[in-house]
Scaffold this active site. Sequence first.
Site: not given
Ligand code: AP5
Length: 221
Positions: A13, A88, A127, A162, A173
């Site tokens: 994402k 979420r 990552r 991270r 997660r």
């Molecule tokens: P990346 O782009 O980082 O993936 P992502 O889907 O953004 O993954 P996240 O782990 O950031 O999502 P998440 O939803 O768990 O975490 P968030 O920060 O929102 O890609 C992943 C890896 O793959 C990278 O190394 C990238 O280079 C590689 N990659 C990507 N695309 C690729 C491709 N096409 N081909 C090859 N490689 C590729 O949330 C973290 C925490 O915050 C949560 O656990 C929660 O505690 C809190 N939080 C955040 N938002 C909320 C909310 N709305 N409500 C409640 N709690 C929340």
Amino acid sequence: MRIVLLGAPGAGKGTVAKLLTEYDGSVQISTGDILRSAVKQGTELGLKAKTYMEKGELVPDDLILEIIEERIKAPDCEKGFIFDGFPRTINQAQRLKELLKSMNLKLDAVINLDVPKEVILDRLTTRRTCSNPDCQEIYNIKSKPPSPDGRCLKCGWPVIQREDETEEAITKRLEVYNEKTAPLIKYYMEEGLLHNIRSLSSEEIVKEIIKILSESGNKTC
Ligand code: AP5
């Protein structure tokens, strides 16, 4: 554009959202990035969010909605926004709908990044993320490495793993995603907004999203 990117942790994402911002000036709104930055800076929000995030649990909806309301009213959101990691929960989605309605806005589309589980696990363990709270560029030691001395190619800060990338937190997660976030796929399907994308390359995903938006009459695409 005004879109939501749905998908499991590691689905890509953040990577796709960053590429989309280069397209029409829409801004990326990543609740994860906002929260990580607050934790790093030790703000009140950061102190409240830290324990949930470290355990891989969701931060309470009220806190998230407060962040979103303030963020989407900022002037730089006028051209559009790309939600990455929000909503979420069904409650967050319903409250987003009410908030947008009160601003006379609505979503153009919801994009579900459908990535196989084994790919997700591999991506999360490989990552790396820029430690600069204002940058948070995403790297991958296999597909998009940082500089050879482990620094961000954009700002030069060290690139790190991270704090929620321990095996325990990743497992939690993914569980939380299945229980609380995956039901949003059905919710948005019923709202007539959902588009499923199965491509694996980020560039292909971006092209598909632009096509979906132009076919749905989005004038900026
Ligand atoms: P990346 O782009 O980082 O993936 P992502 O889907 O953004 O993954 P996240 O782990 O950031 O999502 P998440 O939803 O768990 O975490 P968030 O920060 O929102 O890609 C992943 C890896 O793959 C990278 O190394 C990238 O280079 C590689 N990659 C990507 N695309 C690729 C491709 N096409 N081909 C090859 N490689 C590729 O949330 C973290 C925490 O915050 C949560 O656990 C929660 O505690 C809190 N939080 C955040 N938002 C909320 C909310 N709305 N409500 C409640 N709690 C929340």
